[in-house]
Enzyme design. Structure first.
Site, PDB file in Angstrom:
ATOM      1  N   PRO A  34       7.698   2.529   7.712  1.00 38.73           N
ATOM      2  CA  PRO A  34       7.958   2.212   9.111  1.00 38.73           C
ATOM      3  C   PRO A  34       9.436   1.904   9.378  1.00 38.73           C
ATOM      4  O   PRO A  34       9.988   0.971   8.814  1.00 38.73           O
ATOM      5  CB  PRO A  34       7.095   0.970   9.371  1.00 38.73           C
ATOM      6  CG  PRO A  34       6.166   0.871   8.209  1.00 38.73           C
ATOM      7  CD  PRO A  34       6.865   1.525   7.065  1.00 38.73           C
ATOM      8  N   GLU A  35      10.053   2.716  10.206  1.00 40.01           N
ATOM      9  CA  GLU A  35      11.413   2.474  10.680  1.00 40.01           C
ATOM     10  C   GLU A  35      11.323   2.218  12.179  1.00 40.01           C
ATOM     11  O   GLU A  35      10.234   2.006  12.700  1.00 40.01           O
ATOM     12  CB  GLU A  35      12.307   3.685  10.363  1.00 40.01           C
ATOM     13  CG  GLU A  35      12.273   4.081   8.889  1.00 40.01           C
ATOM     14  CD  GLU A  35      13.113   5.308   8.573  1.00 40.01           C
ATOM     15  OE1 GLU A  35      14.022   5.631   9.349  1.00 40.01           O
ATOM     16  OE2 GLU A  35      12.847   5.951   7.559  1.00 40.01           O
TER      17      GLU A  35
ATOM     18  N   ARG B 255       1.951  -2.293  -1.429  1.00 42.43           N
ATOM     19  CA  ARG B 255       3.020  -2.755  -2.293  1.00 42.43           C
ATOM     20  C   ARG B 255       3.242  -4.274  -2.283  1.00 42.43           C
ATOM     21  O   ARG B 255       3.981  -4.787  -3.112  1.00 42.43           O
ATOM     22  CB  ARG B 255       4.342  -2.089  -1.909  1.00 42.43           C
ATOM     23  CG  ARG B 255       4.418  -0.630  -2.214  1.00 42.43           C
ATOM     24  CD  ARG B 255       4.804  -0.400  -3.654  1.00 42.43           C
ATOM     25  NE  ARG B 255       5.138   1.002  -3.874  1.00 42.43           N
ATOM     26  CZ  ARG B 255       4.231   1.952  -4.023  1.00 42.43           C
ATOM     27  NH1 ARG B 255       2.935   1.663  -3.967  1.00 42.43           N
ATOM     28  NH2 ARG B 255       4.596   3.185  -4.230  1.00 42.43           N
TER      29      ARG B 255
ATOM     30  N   ARG C  90      35.575   1.451   7.001  1.00 45.54           N
ATOM     31  CA  ARG C  90      34.567   1.313   5.942  1.00 45.54           C
ATOM     32  C   ARG C  90      34.682   2.458   4.950  1.00 45.54           C
ATOM     33  O   ARG C  90      34.753   3.617   5.342  1.00 45.54           O
ATOM     34  CB  ARG C  90      33.162   1.283   6.551  1.00 45.54           C
ATOM     35  CG  ARG C  90      33.019   0.362   7.758  1.00 45.54           C
ATOM     36  CD  ARG C  90      33.218  -1.082   7.366  1.00 45.54           C
ATOM     37  NE  ARG C  90      32.396  -1.407   6.227  1.00 45.54           N
ATOM     38  CZ  ARG C  90      31.077  -1.544   6.288  1.00 45.54           C
ATOM     39  NH1 ARG C  90      30.470  -1.417   7.431  1.00 45.54           N
ATOM     40  NH2 ARG C  90      30.397  -1.812   5.224  1.00 45.54           N
TER      41      ARG C  90
END
Length: 270
Positions: free
Chosen positions: A2-3, A112, A151
């Site tokens: 799930p994102e 999990r 970055r």
DNA sequence: CCGCCGCCCTGCTTGC
DNA sequence: TGCAAGCAGGGCGGCG
């Protein structure tokens, strides 16, 4: 896994199904899931609470409660929040179950056991470490430039960093980079202005489209009703090792970046 | 501040 | 054929 689009779909589903319901009893079968407050206090604290709102922040499902407290759930890899009817039988891997006064129940299920549930007190800053919402108004191209500039980390690793941008996981990082035609291992700060423009656009477009389709059911994601999403059918690169790129025809490759499987096209991502 | 690594878990894949 | 080892992965804490 799930994102943002999957969590958004779940949160909307819960808004329809459990807002207004009162929690009668809570069962915690796997203690480490409930991180705060610990032990029996987690279950006790929830009893008698009424759900007043269901929403999403990053990859977290947030249930606002009548007292002003919040139940914040991280689904991690295979986590599910499923609403079950009064007569339904046991659900697999049901580590936490919220029983409502009408007999229905909300099951937190996860093979999990990586997921977490946290009860947050009113005013407690639970999301201070979470970055900008990619579907929110403040996520402008300029804001994105600010996040990226200077970055040295690979651009895909930056997309996955929840402290910078909240909600993007492996699937949508891969997909957005393909749409923007950018190599996942490019140092983020070295991307050109036009590249950043395309990537910003791609992030928003991919997430919106995936939300529209109810998320991606690549592994075992299902929504609050137990139904699968549709975006897995239109993925361009994720999980498509060896398949031809829809844009240039070259085979999709899989590399490992930051310890995560990464699917992309060597032909047209540069 | 930043980046990297290992850990948590368990079902599935790989290899002998 | 059977069993053990290896692998995957989001977030977080620890380390340099």
């Amino acid at each position: 896994m799930p994102e943002l689009p999957e969590v958004e779909t779940i949160a909307r589903g819960l808004a329809n199904k459990i807002v207004g319901k009162t929690i009668a009893r809570v069962d915690v079968a796997w203690k480490p899931i409930a991180v705060a407050p610990k032990g029996v206090r987690f279950a006790r604290a929830l009893e008698g609470e009424r759900v007043v709102r269901s929403w999403r922040r990053g990859k977290y499902v947030v249930l606002d409660l009548a007292s002003g407290r919040r139940l914040v759930t991280s689904l991690r890899m295979t986590g599910r929040l499923i609403v079950r009817a009064a007569g339904d039988g046991p659900y697999p891997y049901a580590h936490v179950v919220l029983h409502f006064t009408d007999g229905t129940h909300l099951v937190f299920s996860e093979m999990r056991k990586f997921g977490r549930m946290r009860l947050v007190e009113p005013g407690e800053p639970w999301d201070a470490d979470l970055g900008i919402e990619p579907l929110g108004k403040p996520f402008t191209p300029q804001a994105f430039n600010g996040i990226v500039s200077g970055r040295t980390t690979p651009v895909k690793a930056l997309l996955l960093d929840q402290r910078r941008i909240a909600g993007i996981g492996n699937i949508y990082a891969c997909e957005a980079l393909w749409v923007a035609r950018i190599r996942p291992d490019r140092p983020a700060g070295a991307l050109t202005k036009p590249s950043l423009r395309r990537l910003h656009r791609a992030i928003v477009d991919v997430l919106l489209e995936a939300c529209k389709m109810g998320g991606s059911s690549v592994d075992d994601y299902v929504d609050a009703d137990g139904l699968r999403g549709g975006f897995q059918n239109v993925l361009s690169v994720y999980g498509r090792l060896g398949r031809p790129c829809a844009r240039c025809g070259k085979s999709i490759v899989r590399t490992v970046l930051g310890g995560r499987g990464t699917w992309w096209c060597r032909g047209c991502q540069r």
